[in-house]
Write an enzyme that holds these catalytic residues in place. Structure first.
Site, mmCIF file in Angstrom:
data_model
loop_
_atom_site.group_PDB
_atom_site.id
_atom_site.type_symbol
_atom_site.label_atom_id
_atom_site.label_comp_id
_atom_site.label_asym_id
_atom_site.label_seq_id
_atom_site.Cartn_x
_atom_site.Cartn_y
_atom_site.Cartn_z
ATOM 1 C CB CYS A 2 -0.853 0.035 1.247
ATOM 2 S SG CYS A 2 -1.790 -1.455 1.530
ATOM 3 N NE ARG A 28 4.192 1.655 -1.596
ATOM 4 C CZ ARG A 28 5.266 0.849 -1.470
ATOM 5 N NH1 ARG A 28 6.255 0.941 -2.355
ATOM 6 N NH2 ARG A 28 5.341 -0.047 -0.524
ATOM 7 C CD1 TRP A 75 -2.060 -5.526 -3.077
ATOM 8 C CD2 TRP A 75 -2.742 -4.275 -4.769
ATOM 9 N NE1 TRP A 75 -2.170 -6.337 -4.168
ATOM 10 C CE2 TRP A 75 -2.584 -5.596 -5.229
ATOM 11 C CE3 TRP A 75 -3.164 -3.315 -5.677
ATOM 12 C CZ2 TRP A 75 -2.829 -5.978 -6.556
ATOM 13 C CZ3 TRP A 75 -3.400 -3.679 -7.000
ATOM 14 C CH2 TRP A 75 -3.243 -4.990 -7.415
ATOM 15 C CG ASN A 101 2.901 -0.943 2.813
ATOM 16 O OD1 ASN A 101 2.216 -1.898 2.454
ATOM 17 N ND2 ASN A 101 4.139 -0.745 2.357
ATOM 18 N N GLY A 102 1.872 -3.099 5.221
ATOM 19 C CA GLY A 102 2.599 -4.279 5.693
ATOM 20 C C GLY A 102 1.612 -5.342 6.140
ATOM 21 C CD GLU A 481 6.908 -17.724 -16.359
ATOM 22 O OE1 GLU A 481 5.933 -18.278 -16.919
ATOM 23 O OE2 GLU A 481 6.977 -16.496 -16.220
ATOM 24 C CE LYS A 485 7.533 -13.363 -17.385
ATOM 25 N NZ LYS A 485 6.499 -14.260 -17.513
ATOM 26 C CD GLU A 488 5.243 -12.436 -21.075
ATOM 27 O OE1 GLU A 488 4.117 -11.945 -21.287
ATOM 28 O OE2 GLU A 488 5.538 -12.983 -20.011
ATOM 29 C CG HIS A 504 9.711 -38.870 -27.684
ATOM 30 N ND1 HIS A 504 9.639 -40.210 -27.966
ATOM 31 C CD2 HIS A 504 10.180 -38.763 -26.411
ATOM 32 C CE1 HIS A 504 10.010 -40.903 -26.900
ATOM 33 N NE2 HIS A 504 10.332 -40.049 -25.946
ATOM 34 C CE LYS A 604 0.728 -7.752 -14.542
ATOM 35 N NZ LYS A 604 1.936 -8.621 -14.672
#
Ligand code: AGP
Length: 609
Positions: A2, A28, A75, A101-102, A481, A485, A488, A504, A604
């Site tokens: 946050c 944030r 957040w 925040n936390g 993955e 990356k 993209e 194969h 996104k």
């Protein structure tokens, strides 16, 4: 993650300054916002759910009186993004308000203790225990200063916090403090500021005082006083001048959000290890009772599911079926039923394919569980139980910190199931839990020691026309993955397969000089991976290996290698082993003059099917 802000002005009202500063912290978190100010010894407070501009349009955040105040843009981690859960939070009397925040790990126990003392709570947040704790201390220690009461309250908190508190008892000061969550001060001719991050006050001053863990600060119109929370000793620290532009400041000096978010992973992983037990226990209870489990996701989140299927199988002897969300309805739409359980994984919680798959399963009475980074997203609203990944907003289109945070939550679930099912020894579980706690530091070491080497490798292979990514066992997911990356964000055609599949068919593509990335964790697959490497070398491939530190067998075979610190158990390996692949994609994008934050054709959150 946050954004908090506080200010005391010599001249002028605080509210408009807080409002504009929170706007600069909106990256944030942006699901609710609030401001509290003090004027004539009284606290004035406005807050609501929604983005800052929406809330301001409805309730005008600027017209609160007073030259001192605090603010927060949220957040959600504990408690949905609703008015009642938005900050600032107050004590019973409304004379103490706090922004935070936390993650307060022991908030459940503290809340119970305070409720038994008669405190009435209105929100589901962890933060609300802080003003009530301060209130209780001020009640019992009559005569103690507001700052002393805040300091005493903080000593009861376990977990991470950056907080700012004001009180009408002492209306001329802000007390703020830091433990793990970021906090900085800004000093100007017209006043002082405290904030989660420099961009908040950069247009007002570039004189910055960095705050360290365990420090409490008393802000007054004259300036600031820093002291250590534990021993009350004063800390002398003069402001430093920073030369960042506003745009650089939002990226904390990094050139792109993607590299900033790759570097944030140690902090994010620490936060992900602070999840409330009850959420993980509830999810694992549903999984334990399930007769068939589908892990449903897209893109990077699907790769987290693929890795999770190895974790659940190896640790809990629980078979699970990773399924691309876009294929789920075709593949299982007719067979999913009341005995099916869906664990949907989605960073955004809004991916149309994932929502469609979940909706189809829900209509056939399946149980819907989910893991997401956005509390309050559509996915959380259609889930029976959900858990947040605590990664904070991810601005870069490429998923990086949210991938490793998903993996951390999934392996914590697999460990809880392992305990419930007793399929692996307690000793093995203990080792895994110790190693899991070490992962934030391990990822920190990788980022700090291997980044330059990855940059050189990206430069060396910048002209390669195609990359292979291969892995065995759980590293198949990591290889997939890495491939995504690179494709993209650097637009490099890439191929990924389980290493055992190469013979194969895919091996026919191998030509002299073609780079093949092997993800080689040290486990029972190590020997066979060496065989696969030999197969590729024999056909002229260039071997890029992600290896455990000191793996001399593979070092001798590789043309280039990146080392991950020793001792990471195989089921945890996707978390650290993914980091060099994220860095490879990022630096390859720069080699190709691509914008890593906004890759072409991508969004996104893919809210179209
Ligand atoms: C990952 O880098 C991509 N941005 C993309 O594959 C993403 O993982 C996918 O669209 C799923 O998004 P979600 O996790 O928000 O559902």
């Amino acid at each position: 993650m946050c954004g908090i802000f506080g200010c005391i002005l010599k001249n002028g009202n605080a509210a408009p300054v807080i409002h504009s500063s929170l706007k600069r912290l909106e990256y944030r978190g942006y699901d609710s916002v609030g401001i509290a100010t003090i004027s004539d010894g009284k606290i004035f407070l406005k807050k609501d759910q929604g983005k800052i501009d929406e809330v301001h349009k409805c309730i005008n955040l600027d017209d609160l009186p007073g030259n001192i105040g605090i603010g927060h843009t949220r957040w959600a981690t504990h408690g949905a993004p609703l008015h009642v859960n938005s900050h600032p939070h107050s004590d019973c009397t409304g004379t103490i308000t706090v922004v935070h925040n936390g993650i307060i790990e022991n908030f459940g126990d503290l809340k119970l203790e305070l409720q038994n003392l008669g405190h009435a709570f209105v929100s589901k947040t962890d933060t609300e225990v802080i003003p009530h704790l301060i209130e209780e201390i001020m009640k019992n220690k009559l005569g103690s200063s507001f700052a002393d009461a805040v300091q005493e309250a903080i000593k009861r908190l376990e977990g991470s916090f950056a907080l700012a508190a004001i009180s009408s008892y002492e209306p001329d000061k802000i007390v703020c403090a830091r433990n793990e969550s970021p906090l900085v001060l800004g000093v100007s001719d017209n006043g002082v500021f405290c904030a989660s991050d420099i961009p908040a006050f950069l247009p007002l001053t570039n004189k910055v005082v960095m705050i360290n863990n365990g420090e409490l600060i008393i802000l007054t119109v004259e300036g600031y006083q820093i002291k250590k929370i534990q021993d009350n000793s004063l800390v002398e620290r003069v402001p430093e001048t920073i030369e960042w532009t506003a745009e650089m400041a939002v990226k904390q000096g990094y050139p792109h959000f993607m590299i900033k978010e790759i570097h944030e992973q140690p902090e994010v992983l620490r936060n992900t290890l602070r999840l409330q037990d009850r959420y993980l226990d509830l999810l694992s209870t549903f999984l334990d009772r399930a007769t068939e489990i589908f892990l449903v996701a897209c893109g990077t989140s699907y790769h987290a599911c693929l890795a999770a299927s190895y974790m659940f199988s190896k640790l809990s002897f629980l078979p699970t079926y990773p399924v691309y969300a876009s294929e789920f309805i075709e593949q299982y739409g007719k067979s999913v039923n009341i005995d099916s359980t869906i664990l949907a994984v989605s960073q955004s919680g809004e991916t149309a394919d994932t929502i469609a798959a979940v909706t189809c399963a829900q209509q056939r009475a399946a149980t819907i569980l989910s893991l997401t980074n956005v509390i309050g997203s559509t996915l959380t609203r259609v889930s029976r139980v959900y858990v947040g990944t605590q990664a904070g907003p991810e601005i870069g289109v490429a998923a990086t910190k949210t991938f490793t945070s998903q993996l951390s939550v999934l392996v914590q679930l697999a460990l809880r199931l392992a305990k419930k099912r007793g399929k692996v020894s307690q000793d093995e579980i203990d080792v895994l839990e110790v190693q899991l706690d070490k992962l934030p530091d391990i990822v920190d070491v990788i980022v700090k020691t291997q980044e330059d080497k990855v940059k050189q490798i990206a430069h060396k292979y910048a002209n390669s026309k195609v990359f292979f990514f291969l892995g065995r066992g759980i590293s198949t997911a990591t290889a997939f993955e890495g491939r995504l990356k690179l494709m993209e964000i650097a637009y490099v055609p890439s191929i990924a397969f389980p290493a055992g599949e190469s013979k194969h068919g895919p091996i026919s593509l191998i030509e002299n000089g073609l780079p093949v990335v092997f993800v080689c964790q040290k486990d029972e697959t190590h020997k066979t991976v060496i065989g696969n490497i030999m197969e590729m070398k024999a056909r002229g491939a260039k071997i890029l290996a992600i290896i455990e530190e000191g793996d001399n067998e593979i070092k001798a075979l590789a043309d280039d290698y990146i080392e991950v610190p020793k001792g990471v158990p195989s089921v945890l390996s996707p978390i650290p082993f993914a980091v060099p692949l994220q860095l490879l994609a990022y630096y390859m994008a720069l080699e190709h003059d691509c914008d890593p934050d906004m890759p072409r054709n991508l969004a996104k959150s893919v809210t179209v099917k």
